[in-house]
Design a protein around this motif. Sequence first.
Motif, mmCIF file in Angstrom:
data_model
loop_
_atom_site.group_PDB
_atom_site.id
_atom_site.type_symbol
_atom_site.label_atom_id
_atom_site.label_comp_id
_atom_site.label_asym_id
_atom_site.label_seq_id
_atom_site.Cartn_x
_atom_site.Cartn_y
_atom_site.Cartn_z
ATOM 1 N N ILE A 199 15.188 21.896 -11.213
ATOM 2 C CA ILE A 199 15.374 23.416 -11.727
ATOM 3 C C ILE A 199 16.780 23.760 -11.724
ATOM 4 O O ILE A 199 17.366 23.698 -10.518
ATOM 5 C CB ILE A 199 14.568 23.998 -10.730
ATOM 6 N N GLY A 247 18.221 22.495 -7.800
ATOM 7 C CA GLY A 247 16.921 22.391 -6.970
ATOM 8 C C GLY A 247 15.581 21.648 -7.432
ATOM 9 O O GLY A 247 15.860 20.962 -8.333
ATOM 10 N N GLY A 301 11.265 21.108 -8.098
ATOM 11 C CA GLY A 301 10.213 21.709 -8.524
ATOM 12 C C GLY A 301 9.076 20.627 -8.754
ATOM 13 O O GLY A 301 9.352 19.367 -8.643
ATOM 14 N N THR A 340 8.040 26.185 -7.997
ATOM 15 C CA THR A 340 9.500 25.982 -7.046
ATOM 16 C C THR A 340 9.490 27.103 -6.001
ATOM 17 O O THR A 340 8.721 27.915 -6.308
ATOM 18 C CB THR A 340 10.664 25.918 -8.196
ATOM 19 N N ALA A 341 10.528 26.994 -5.505
ATOM 20 C CA ALA A 341 10.894 27.879 -4.453
ATOM 21 C C ALA A 341 11.493 29.230 -5.254
ATOM 22 O O ALA A 341 12.239 28.798 -6.201
ATOM 23 C CB ALA A 341 11.846 27.835 -3.412
ATOM 24 N N VAL A 395 15.255 29.382 -5.495
ATOM 25 C CA VAL A 395 15.551 28.243 -6.195
ATOM 26 C C VAL A 395 15.854 28.789 -7.683
ATOM 27 O O VAL A 395 17.150 28.564 -8.254
ATOM 28 C CB VAL A 395 14.851 26.795 -6.172
ATOM 29 N N VAL A 421 7.972 31.400 -3.862
ATOM 30 C CA VAL A 421 7.419 30.427 -4.997
ATOM 31 C C VAL A 421 7.457 31.419 -6.375
ATOM 32 O O VAL A 421 7.215 32.412 -6.441
ATOM 33 C CB VAL A 421 5.966 29.930 -4.993
ATOM 34 N N SER A 437 14.430 22.612 -0.541
ATOM 35 C CA SER A 437 13.872 23.717 -1.216
ATOM 36 C C SER A 437 13.108 23.405 -2.647
ATOM 37 O O SER A 437 13.835 23.041 -3.470
ATOM 38 C CB SER A 437 14.697 25.101 -1.327
ATOM 39 N N GLY A 438 12.021 23.910 -2.805
ATOM 40 C CA GLY A 438 11.304 23.523 -4.187
ATOM 41 C C GLY A 438 10.509 22.159 -4.178
ATOM 42 O O GLY A 438 9.817 21.892 -5.095
ATOM 43 N N SER A 439 10.720 21.474 -3.341
ATOM 44 C CA SER A 439 10.126 19.942 -3.310
ATOM 45 C C SER A 439 8.678 20.257 -2.951
ATOM 46 O O SER A 439 8.192 21.245 -2.443
ATOM 47 C CB SER A 439 10.924 19.108 -2.116
ATOM 48 N N ILE A 453 4.817 24.332 -1.200
ATOM 49 C CA ILE A 453 6.024 24.123 -1.590
ATOM 50 C C ILE A 453 7.386 24.354 -0.464
ATOM 51 O O ILE A 453 7.155 25.236 0.098
ATOM 52 C CB ILE A 453 6.280 24.982 -2.808
ATOM 53 N N SER A 498 10.298 25.719 1.562
ATOM 54 C CA SER A 498 10.787 27.097 1.351
ATOM 55 C C SER A 498 12.144 27.122 2.291
ATOM 56 O O SER A 498 13.171 27.421 1.406
ATOM 57 C CB SER A 498 10.035 28.084 1.902
#
Length: 242
Positions: free
Chosen positions: A54, A65, A67, A77-78, A81, A114, A185-187, A200, A202
Amino acid sequence: MTGNAHRREGAPACPRPGGVRLSAVTLCLMLASSAVAARADAPEDTLAAYAVHIHQTPMQSWGPGAGIYLGQGAFITAAHVAGHTWWTRPKVVSNGEAFPTRTLREGSFDGIDVTVLGVEEKLLPLRLRLRRMTLCAKPPIPGQDVVTVVPGAIVHSRILAPERLPANLRQFNTVIRDVANTGDSGSGVFDAQLRCLLGIMSRKISVARRDAVGSRQGVKDIAKYFVPAATIAAFLPPELNL
């Protein structure tokens, strides 16, 4: 050149049909197919395809980031992010190709961390369009084997019991250990067996380091919190039929 010169590495060597009974050949081919299927079903093959980057516009200073593709052109995603999307104009990047997004629903770091972004489905490559991710129906349990997924990296970890956290941090009750190597973050956090989306990623959970006399000596990362699937399911826009 021998008859086995072109045999696929890792597959059993099958005898020629002319030299054995048909049943033996059939059994050998079944074993070969099973070996190939087992490799194809590895988490690296099935989950990695859902991971994307992202990018804010311009690119955020701390790097891309992460996603996860949900299906129907929707990516999650977060929230921190993606940022305030009216300003950051985030893009989804998959295999080096960037896609403009629209905001389907935006969360916040201090609320539900998210954000769901949409891409015109016809713009996506077929390898993404055909995919649908399932949210896990059961909550994570302590000790459960999970994998975190970002583009190019899949790392195993375990669910950590919230009781292992300081009392003032136990509101973050879906956490994993192995802070250093797991996705940021976002993974995506996935059930390693069912391969459904548990949540997800954070944020890191950190505590103060103190010396023998109680003076603060920096911080220590002890866990990572992820927004759980149940929260995500309630947050998703109703028009998404996932």
